[in-house]
Design a protein around this motif. Sequence first.
Motif, short mmCIF file in Angstrom:
data_model
loop_
_atom_site.label_atom_id
_atom_site.label_comp_id
_atom_site.label_asym_id
_atom_site.label_seq_id
_atom_site.Cartn_x
_atom_site.Cartn_y
_atom_site.Cartn_z
N UNK A 132 17.17 24.97 -42.96
CA UNK A 132 16.40 24.39 -44.05
C UNK A 132 16.17 22.90 -43.82
N UNK A 133 17.22 22.22 -43.35
CA UNK A 133 17.14 20.78 -43.14
C UNK A 133 16.16 20.42 -42.03
N UNK A 134 16.16 21.24 -40.96
CA UNK A 134 15.33 20.96 -39.79
C UNK A 134 14.19 21.97 -39.65
N UNK A 135 13.71 22.48 -40.76
CA UNK A 135 12.70 23.54 -40.73
C UNK A 135 11.45 23.12 -39.98
N UNK A 136 11.01 21.88 -40.20
CA UNK A 136 9.77 21.44 -39.57
C UNK A 136 9.85 21.51 -38.06
N UNK A 137 10.92 20.97 -37.49
CA UNK A 137 10.99 20.94 -36.03
C UNK A 137 11.25 22.32 -35.45
N UNK A 138 12.08 23.14 -36.09
CA UNK A 138 12.35 24.48 -35.59
C UNK A 138 11.08 25.33 -35.57
N UNK A 167 7.68 26.59 -46.39
CA UNK A 167 7.37 27.43 -45.25
C UNK A 167 5.86 27.61 -45.09
N UNK A 168 5.16 27.77 -46.20
CA UNK A 168 3.71 27.93 -46.14
C UNK A 168 3.05 26.69 -45.53
N UNK A 169 3.51 25.51 -45.93
CA UNK A 169 2.93 24.26 -45.42
C UNK A 169 3.21 24.09 -43.93
N UNK A 170 4.47 24.36 -43.52
CA UNK A 170 4.82 24.24 -42.10
C UNK A 170 4.01 25.22 -41.27
N UNK A 171 3.92 26.45 -41.75
CA UNK A 171 3.19 27.48 -41.02
C UNK A 171 1.71 27.11 -40.89
N UNK A 172 1.11 26.69 -41.97
CA UNK A 172 -0.31 26.33 -41.95
C UNK A 172 -0.58 25.19 -40.96
N UNK A 173 0.22 24.14 -41.05
CA UNK A 173 0.00 22.97 -40.20
C UNK A 173 0.24 23.28 -38.73
N UNK A 174 1.29 24.05 -38.44
CA UNK A 174 1.62 24.34 -37.04
C UNK A 174 0.70 25.40 -36.44
N UNK A 175 0.03 26.17 -37.28
CA UNK A 175 -0.89 27.20 -36.78
C UNK A 175 -2.23 26.62 -36.34
N UNK A 216 1.78 18.95 -27.11
CA UNK A 216 2.04 19.16 -28.54
C UNK A 216 3.53 19.39 -28.79
N UNK A 217 4.17 20.17 -27.94
CA UNK A 217 5.60 20.42 -28.09
C UNK A 217 6.39 19.13 -27.92
N UNK A 218 5.98 18.32 -26.94
CA UNK A 218 6.65 17.04 -26.69
C UNK A 218 6.54 16.12 -27.90
N UNK A 219 5.38 16.12 -28.55
CA UNK A 219 5.19 15.28 -29.74
C UNK A 219 6.10 15.72 -30.88
N UNK A 220 6.23 17.03 -31.08
CA UNK A 220 7.10 17.54 -32.14
C UNK A 220 8.55 17.16 -31.87
N UNK A 221 8.99 17.33 -30.62
CA UNK A 221 10.37 17.00 -30.27
C UNK A 221 10.61 15.50 -30.43
N UNK A 224 10.98 14.62 -34.06
CA UNK A 224 12.30 15.02 -34.58
C UNK A 224 13.38 14.06 -34.09
N UNK A 225 13.31 13.63 -32.83
CA UNK A 225 14.29 12.69 -32.27
C UNK A 225 14.24 11.37 -33.03
N UNK A 226 13.02 10.92 -33.32
CA UNK A 226 12.85 9.68 -34.07
C UNK A 226 13.43 9.80 -35.48
N UNK A 227 13.23 10.96 -36.10
CA UNK A 227 13.75 11.20 -37.44
C UNK A 227 15.28 11.18 -37.45
N UNK A 228 15.89 11.78 -36.43
CA UNK A 228 17.34 11.80 -36.33
C UNK A 228 17.92 10.41 -36.13
#
Length: 231
Positions: A132-138, A167-175, A216-221, A224-228
Amino acid sequence: MTKKKLAQWLPLVLIGALLAAFFFSNLHHELTVTNLKHHLRGIQQFCNAHPVLAPLALTACYVLIVAIPTPLPWLFNVTAGFLFPLTTATIIATVGETLGGIILFKAVHSSLGAWLQQSSSKKTQTVTQNMKTNAWVYIATLRLTVFFPAAILNIAAGLAQLPTKQYALITFCSCIPVAFIFAFIGKGLGTLFQSDQPISLLSLFNTPTILGLCCMIALVIAANFHQRRKK
């Protein structure tokens, strides 16, 4: 079993029945790129004759094929890219993937997810809380890898009891970027249809497409690294 519990489990039971019917009817052998090539003229004529109904029908089929769930969303995405303009195809795939994913997510969320939440150990609860905490990056990272089955994500998110809106927002944006890439790949189907080479999912990818996905995958990672680090 009370009526409330029956209502919670009924959607998942219906999805299971539809999935069984899909495979027992051998539809997974009929819905192929090869058969698309054989029926291409008739499909194009239908799309030309029904410019509004055709994309709506494909979107509805897309929702169903994701919700059941089957391993064929990529085929519908590529087909949309071949039949329609790039923007229309991206919208069809994004809406279909999001709505279908939410249907499966909610079916699992209300049944298996609720049951797991009540009977799970502290370790399981820790795992679900971490998701739940890291839902966006996962979710975003795994969706952008393309080859990871989206159905597993929908089920896992339901088991973890993620909030539906999140979940709907993450799914929509990542799709959106994935839908765009597969629709773009679909634009090249005409060339492949004219050749005698066997067509598969892997054969549809080229170097620019793979590099784009990796970026795109590199940007997401990196995000997430910046957020941590900020935490």
